[in-house]
Structure formats: C-alpha cells, structure tokens
Design an enzyme around this catalytic site. Structure first.
Site, PDB file in Angstrom:
ATOM      1  N   GLU A 117       0.210  -4.439  -3.339  1.00 36.26           N
ATOM      2  CA  GLU A 117      -1.205  -4.269  -3.676  1.00 36.26           C
ATOM      3  C   GLU A 117      -1.425  -3.633  -5.043  1.00 36.26           C
ATOM      4  O   GLU A 117      -2.336  -4.022  -5.776  1.00 36.26           O
ATOM      5  CB  GLU A 117      -1.851  -3.410  -2.586  1.00 36.26           C
ATOM      6  CG  GLU A 117      -3.330  -3.244  -2.685  1.00 36.26           C
ATOM      7  CD  GLU A 117      -3.886  -2.500  -1.489  1.00 36.26           C
ATOM      8  OE1 GLU A 117      -4.757  -1.646  -1.700  1.00 36.26           O
ATOM      9  OE2 GLU A 117      -3.449  -2.762  -0.345  1.00 36.26           O
ATOM     10  N   ASP A 118      -0.606  -2.660  -5.395  1.00 36.33           N
ATOM     11  CA  ASP A 118      -0.886  -1.840  -6.581  1.00 36.33           C
ATOM     12  C   ASP A 118       0.126  -1.958  -7.711  1.00 36.33           C
ATOM     13  O   ASP A 118       0.004  -1.245  -8.711  1.00 36.33           O
ATOM     14  CB  ASP A 118      -0.985  -0.370  -6.170  1.00 36.33           C
ATOM     15  CG  ASP A 118      -2.197  -0.094  -5.294  1.00 36.33           C
ATOM     16  OD1 ASP A 118      -3.164  -0.874  -5.347  1.00 36.33           O
ATOM     17  OD2 ASP A 118      -2.168   0.901  -4.548  1.00 36.33           O
TER      18      ASP A 118
END
Length: 184
Positions: free
Chosen positions: A68-69
């Site tokens: 996600e990051d």
C-alpha cells in the site's frame, strides 16, 4: 525461553524488508516517529496481546503496509515469504488508486468477510492507529477529525469481532482512552 530458530529467520527477513521499504517514511503524528515502528507494534500486539504465534501472520503484520505505501509488489512478497504471507498482506491492503472516502467505506464493507487471520491483523492495525491518534495525532487534524477517525475505526473493528477476544478488549480500551484524551 529459547526462540524457535525456524521462526526467527522469516520474521527477521520480514523486518529487514519492511525497514528497507519504509526507511524514508515517518508517521503522521506530531512526533513524526519512524514509520517502521508501526508495523513492529502491529506484530507485537498480535503476539503479546493476541497470543498469536503463527510466524506467517506475524510476518504479514510486519509487511502489512508495504504494498500500500511503498513500491513493493505482491509478487515480490510471494517470492520472499510465500503465497500465504502475500495473500494476508493483500487482504488488508487498500487500493490507493481509489478516493480516500471510498477506501474507508470498503474497509468497513470488507471487514466481516476477511479471513480469521486478516481480521486479527486488522484489529492490531486499528489498535496501533487509534493509540497514535490519542497520543500523537497529526498536527493538522482537528478534534472533530480525530473523533471521526476513532468512530470509523470502531466501525471497521465491528466487522472483525469474534476472532480474538484479547485484541478486541484491547481495542475497546485503547479507543476509550483515545476518546478521553480528546476531552482534555
């Protein structure tokens, strides 16, 4: 107590990869702590509060924000840690291409349908995030925004209940403490 040497290798490899991937990131709180502290806390909560001893679930906790990051791919996680770890991380990963409001609604909608393991990971993640909101919120977050975040986190956790009473009680305690901190 001696640690199982077979368990240490994968956990340390997950920690090393997560530290490398998150090396330039900090948390949003006013103290701007190193981001890696968050996935470490999530894994620690699973083990210490939730009694989790499943090395793949603990590894997934350490890696849970990498897709996600960071630039990490699901294939990269699967190659290094196996299909189950990749699948657990994918289960709790938001699609950042979607608007924030839609991602938040999808977390509420999907929570009841997560696997037992992913629900526990999500519980520990929300404990960590809500604790951070109470202790070191982002400087630009109003009291109302902090209250809304805690209420939203409660709604996600409702869909995760029934899998780990220890984590559920701990979430309730941390959320109540964070809400109390907003009134002072």
């Amino acid at each position: 107590m001696d640690a199982n040497p077979d368990a240490l290798g994968p956990l340390l490899a997950a920690l090393r990869l997560a530290a490398e991937k998150h090396r330039t990131q900090t948390r949003k709180g006013v103290d701007a702590s190193p981001y890696i502290n968050h996935p470490i806390e999530v894994a620690e909560l699973l083990a210490r509060v939730g009694g989790v001893r499943d090395v793949e679930l603990l590894s997934a906790a350490i890696l849970h924000d990498t897709i996600e990051d960071t630039e990490t791919t699901p294939a990269e996680l699967e190659l290094a840690f196996g299909a189950r770890v990749r699948a657990l991380v994918a289960e709790v990963t938001d699609d950042k291409r979607l608007p924030k409001a839609e991602r938040k609604q999808l977390q509420r909608d999907h929570a009841p349908h997560l696997s037992r393991e992913a629900k526990q990971l999500k519980l520990a993640d929300k404990i960590s995030n809500v604790r951070e909101i109470g202790a070191s919120p982002p400087a630009d977050w109003s009291l109302e925004r902090r209250r809304e975040y805690i209420a939203w986190a409660r709604s996600v956790v409702e869909g995760c209940r029934g899998v780990n009473p220890g984590l559920e009680r701990h979430f309730d305690r941390v959320a109540a403490e964070a809400e109390a901190a907003l009134t002072h």
